[in-house]
Design a protein around this motif. Structure first.
Motif, PDB file in Angstrom:
ATOM      1  N   ALA A 164       0.966  -1.239  -0.023  1.00 38.98           N
ATOM      2  CA  ALA A 164       0.017  -0.103  -0.080  1.00 38.98           C
ATOM      3  C   ALA A 164       0.857   1.366  -0.089  1.00 38.98           C
ATOM      4  CB  ALA A 164      -0.854   0.025   1.180  1.00 38.98           C
ATOM      5  N   ASP A 165       1.953   1.178   0.564  1.00 41.45           N
ATOM      6  CA  ASP A 165       2.811   2.318   0.767  1.00 41.45           C
ATOM      7  C   ASP A 165       4.165   2.196   0.087  1.00 41.45           C
ATOM      8  OD1 ASP A 165       3.882   0.368   2.351  1.00 41.45           O
ATOM      9  OD2 ASP A 165       4.073   1.734   4.160  1.00 41.45           O
ATOM     10  N   TYR A 166       4.399   1.083  -0.619  1.00 40.29           N
ATOM     11  CA  TYR A 166       5.518   1.289  -1.296  1.00 40.29           C
ATOM     12  C   TYR A 166       5.511   0.177  -2.667  1.00 40.29           C
ATOM     13  CZ  TYR A 166      10.255  -0.483  -2.299  1.00 40.29           C
ATOM     14  OH  TYR A 166      11.510  -0.908  -2.826  1.00 40.29           O
ATOM     15  N   ILE A 167       6.127   0.580  -3.752  1.00 45.58           N
ATOM     16  CA  ILE A 167       6.448  -0.279  -4.926  1.00 45.58           C
ATOM     17  C   ILE A 167       7.849  -0.199  -5.273  1.00 45.58           C
ATOM     18  CG2 ILE A 167       5.675  -0.583  -7.307  1.00 45.58           C
ATOM     19  CD1 ILE A 167       3.109   0.767  -6.838  1.00 45.58           C
ATOM     20  N   GLY A 168       8.327  -1.415  -5.589  1.00 46.69           N
ATOM     21  CA  GLY A 168       9.805  -1.623  -5.754  1.00 46.69           C
ATOM     22  C   GLY A 168       9.825  -2.217  -7.307  1.00 46.69           C
ATOM     23  N   GLU A 188       0.523   9.524   3.902  1.00 38.18           N
ATOM     24  CA  GLU A 188      -0.921   9.571   3.687  1.00 38.18           C
ATOM     25  C   GLU A 188      -1.473  10.685   2.587  1.00 38.18           C
ATOM     26  OE1 GLU A 188       1.612  12.491   6.355  1.00 38.18           O
ATOM     27  OE2 GLU A 188       1.302  10.118   6.133  1.00 38.18           O
ATOM     28  N   THR A 189      -0.667  11.656   2.246  1.00 42.53           N
ATOM     29  CA  THR A 189      -1.041  12.378   1.342  1.00 42.53           C
ATOM     30  C   THR A 189      -1.242  11.814  -0.024  1.00 42.53           C
ATOM     31  OG1 THR A 189       1.164  13.261   0.357  1.00 42.53           O
ATOM     32  CG2 THR A 189      -0.011  14.188   2.257  1.00 42.53           C
ATOM     33  N   GLU A 190      -0.903  10.601  -0.583  1.00 37.83           N
ATOM     34  CA  GLU A 190      -0.877   9.866  -1.586  1.00 37.83           C
ATOM     35  C   GLU A 190       0.075  10.427  -2.639  1.00 37.83           C
ATOM     36  OE1 GLU A 190      -4.892   9.418  -3.064  1.00 37.83           O
ATOM     37  OE2 GLU A 190      -5.629   8.292  -1.354  1.00 37.83           O
TER      38      GLU A 190
END
Length: 252
Positions: A164-168, A188-190
């Protein structure tokens, strides 16, 4: 992308993630346990010591640790945890910089040898490790296995982690054995923050040949720090190379 710019002040400030990621106890403690056993009664030299993720707890086990590090901002973060008398650091390139003294263990963790972007530099790194070791000393490398089998035909990129908070994701240049890792972090600000790092990937067999050129023998290879068997499906490995002891030298 110059390494000094990649590992600058902003990266150094954000690097430590206490209790999570590479700092999670189940990631860090087995590495420190194994390195402490391999060091024995001698001293250890960490190439690319960074902020002291491994060096600080290893020194806490009573192992004298010295470091070599290219990035001054990373060393400044290390200095918030240990001073120069506790963990001395030489500023320089791990392929060429020389630290005073002789060691029973030199180690390179978390894929860091791939930060050297040419085969020649990587070979020099092995030779530099050998230069610092006493006879019978060990050089330990933790490294990922290139994931080329995951690349669809005609594609140059693969996503290796998605949360949800990370893509590698990695983009490959298979002709030159280069890969750029792209780390997208979301808050949290997307809004996304991007960190990129270039690498030269190395197959285990190529790593073994580099070791032989520097006078090392492969002592062991496992899939992780706890000693899991290394197989064709393993995504990474911990390889232990050893310099021959004086009584085991091959004479012509």
């Amino acid at each position: 992308m110059q390494q000094q710019k990649i590992w600058g002040a902003d990266t150094a400030r954000r690097y430590d993630t206490p209790g999570s990621g590479m700092f999670a106890p189940d990631v860090l403690e087995p590495a420190v346990d194994r390195l402490a056993r391999l060091a024995g009664d001698g001293g250890a030299l960490e190439f690319a010591i960074g902020t002291g993720r491994v060096a600080v707890p290893l020194a806490g086990r009573g192992v004298p640790v010295t470091g070599i590090e290219l990035s001054r901002p990373m060393v400044e973060q290390l200095r918030t945890k240990a001073d120069e008398t506790a963990i001395p650091v030489v500023i320089g390139d791990m392929a060429t910089a020389v630290a005073p003294g002789e060691y029973s263990l030199v180690y390179l963790v978390y894929n860091t040898i791939s930060n050297l972007l040419t085969q020649d530099e990587q070979v020099r790194c092995f030779r530099n490790a050998a230069r610092h070791l006493s006879p019978g000393g060990r050089f330990v490398i933790e490294l990922w296995v290139p994931e080329l089998r995951t690349l669809p035909p005609g594609r140059t990129a693969t996503v290796w982690q998605s949360e949800a908070d990370y893509i590698g994701l990695d983009t490959y240049d298979v002709l030159h054995q280069h890969v750029v890792s792209h780390h997208f972090l979301f808050d949290e600000t997307e809004e996304a923050r991007l960190f990129r790092s270039p690498h030269r990937y190395i197959w285990p067999a190529e790593l073994d040949l580099m070791a032989r050129l520097a006078g090392f023998e492969l002592e062991s290879r496992h899939a992780d720090w706890t000693g899991t068997e290394f197989t064709a499906e393993s995504g990474s490995h911990v390889s232990v190379y050893r310099l021959p002891a004086p009584g085991n030298l091959d004479l012509p």
